[in-house]
Design a protein around this motif. Sequence first.
Motif, mmCIF file in Angstrom:
data_model
loop_
_atom_site.group_PDB
_atom_site.id
_atom_site.type_symbol
_atom_site.label_atom_id
_atom_site.label_comp_id
_atom_site.label_asym_id
_atom_site.label_seq_id
_atom_site.Cartn_x
_atom_site.Cartn_y
_atom_site.Cartn_z
ATOM 1 N N ARG A 160 -1.305 -5.090 -2.793
ATOM 2 C CA ARG A 160 -1.611 -6.309 -2.043
ATOM 3 C C ARG A 160 -1.213 -6.102 -0.586
ATOM 4 O O ARG A 160 -0.077 -5.713 -0.294
ATOM 5 C CB ARG A 160 -0.853 -7.490 -2.653
ATOM 6 C CG ARG A 160 -1.394 -7.898 -4.032
ATOM 7 C CD ARG A 160 -0.474 -8.872 -4.728
ATOM 8 N NE ARG A 160 0.785 -8.240 -5.089
ATOM 9 C CZ ARG A 160 1.092 -7.814 -6.308
ATOM 10 N NH1 ARG A 160 0.249 -7.952 -7.308
ATOM 11 N NH2 ARG A 160 2.268 -7.252 -6.549
ATOM 12 N N GLU A 161 -2.158 -6.358 0.296
ATOM 13 C CA GLU A 161 -1.977 -6.110 1.740
ATOM 14 C C GLU A 161 -0.681 -6.691 2.294
ATOM 15 O O GLU A 161 -0.013 -6.060 3.083
ATOM 16 C CB GLU A 161 -3.125 -6.716 2.538
ATOM 17 C CG GLU A 161 -4.401 -5.914 2.710
ATOM 18 C CD GLU A 161 -4.276 -4.443 3.095
ATOM 19 O OE1 GLU A 161 -3.283 -4.061 3.734
ATOM 20 O OE2 GLU A 161 -5.215 -3.681 2.752
ATOM 21 N N ASN A 162 -0.361 -7.927 1.865
ATOM 22 C CA ASN A 162 0.758 -8.605 2.527
ATOM 23 C C ASN A 162 2.108 -8.437 1.847
ATOM 24 O O ASN A 162 3.083 -9.049 2.254
ATOM 25 C CB ASN A 162 0.440 -10.095 2.679
ATOM 26 C CG ASN A 162 -0.764 -10.273 3.580
ATOM 27 O OD1 ASN A 162 -0.930 -9.526 4.560
ATOM 28 N ND2 ASN A 162 -1.635 -11.207 3.230
ATOM 29 N N LYS B 179 0.834 -1.204 0.000
ATOM 30 C CA LYS B 179 0.000 0.000 0.000
ATOM 31 C C LYS B 179 0.878 1.268 0.000
ATOM 32 O O LYS B 179 0.605 2.233 -0.710
ATOM 33 C CB LYS B 179 -0.896 -0.012 1.234
ATOM 34 C CG LYS B 179 -1.918 1.099 1.236
ATOM 35 C CD LYS B 179 -2.894 0.915 2.361
ATOM 36 C CE LYS B 179 -3.937 2.016 2.355
ATOM 37 N NZ LYS B 179 -4.853 1.894 3.482
#
Length: 460
Positions: A159-161, A127
């Motif tokens: 992607r969050e991770n 992010k």
Amino acid sequence: MIDVFQDAQKLSLYLAYNVNVDAIVYLRKEHIEKLIRELGSENVRRRMEDYPREINEPIDFVARLIHALKTGKPMAVPLVNEEMHTWFDERFKYNVERIGGQVGIIANLLANLDFKKVIAYSPILAKRQAQMFVNKPNLLYPVVENGELVLKKPIEAYRENDPVKVNRIFEFRKGTRFKLGNEVIEVPHSGRFIVASRFESIRIETKEDLKPFLPKIGELVDGAILSGYQGIKKRYSDGKDANYYLRKAKEDIRLLKKNKDIKIHVEFASIQDRELRKKVIYNIFPLADSVGMDESEIAHILNSLGYPKLADRIFNYNRIEDTVLGGKIILDELNLEILQIHTIYYLMYITHKDNPLSEDELRQSLEIATTLAAARASLGDIKSPEDFKVGLRVPYNEYGEFVKLRFEEAKRKLRTREYKIVIIPTRLVKNPVSTVGLGDTISAGAFTSYLALLRRKGMY
Ligand SMILES: Nc1ncnc2c1ncn2[C@@H]1O[C@H](COP(=O)(O)OP(=O)(O)O)[C@@H](O)[C@H]1O
Ligand SMILES: O=P(O)(O)OC[C@H]1O[C@](O)(CO)[C@@H](O)[C@@H]1O
Ligand SMILES: [Mg+2]
């Protein structure tokens, strides 16, 4: 020149592979002297002689930083010890955090200059990185959804991770004076020293789901700028190695060109490890049409190709005659269409005699490149095509006439008949907001205007 720039704006480009966060420190004398006090000037001096090629402990960092300050040269050294994050963060307050990596810098630049379309890819997109991209409809990130290629704004595609990759950038300024023991050092040129994070979790590759769509992406664009190969590690704990990732990288270029023979520019960056550097040069350059690099990097490359004396001369004296000689060697040995070298005082193109562009056109392309760099150095960032004019107001550096004279001299001395070689002095901003990314800016301006000029002639 403006008309060439306007033609370049009509182009679409694909960019891969590196997007980072650059955490920038504006180095002051006090920072430097404090580091030397903490580690001891004799220890620093000794480690400078060892010339560490990666940063494992604080003394490695300080030794290479002081070396960069002493020479005033742009350098980047990999940080391989994750535990040093705390050491850095306890000692430095970052003045600015901004998007970095060749892809991050060039994507924002071209999107803000209103280029038709920029497709920017990086195998990681957290992010934090996504938020640093400019939010404009012409800047897109490729994703695969339900088996289809979809181009999305980075902010809709992160992607969050995914890990965040932070590089630390130390901006140094000409004239800064400090003491190393009894020696007084004065920084001869402004520039940047990059502590480049190199950790297991970040692989330079096109993720498997996107790979089959590279031929389609190639069809959508007019050219590609590829960089980030400097981030490949020799070996990974899962058994993969540099050869594996370089084979994949070669496949990517072939796929991009599969349906449409687009031109590829590779932006070189510092690779400290000699073996890795050689691998990148021999695997990737022969598949590229155009390559860009700075004066430290041309010296590094010539070293790898077996010309250590010429490399040392270029690194230490930055003489035009040596750069011409070195440039010819690289162009021929790696069979490039065009080589672009950016240095503090001049920019140079070397091509073969049969290049479709005239010397005058090649010079125009370099003019666009230095004008963009001057605009970025003056403003910190290029936010719109209007900013180009700011660059035009920056005068050529004080050695401009000397550069031209020395170039004419070099041409008389060396065999240049089989080549087209052009040189222009840089428009050099006295107090740049920052210098990191100015080379990426030059290369983006040079390559895209080169393509635009070829297109005008019906040659592309
Ligand atoms: N103050 C300045 N004003 C204008 N151009 C500059 C200035 N400082 C450096 N440049 C240009 O930027 C180039 C830096 O390129 P490079 O070392 O590749 O930087 P980076 O890799 O950080 O983009 C120099 O060779 C020079 O041509
Ligand atoms: O090799 P890396 O870690 O991708 O970093 C490249 C560095 O070069 C730059 O793109 C400047 O050329 C920086 O913004 C960035 O930190
Ligand atoms: Mg560079």
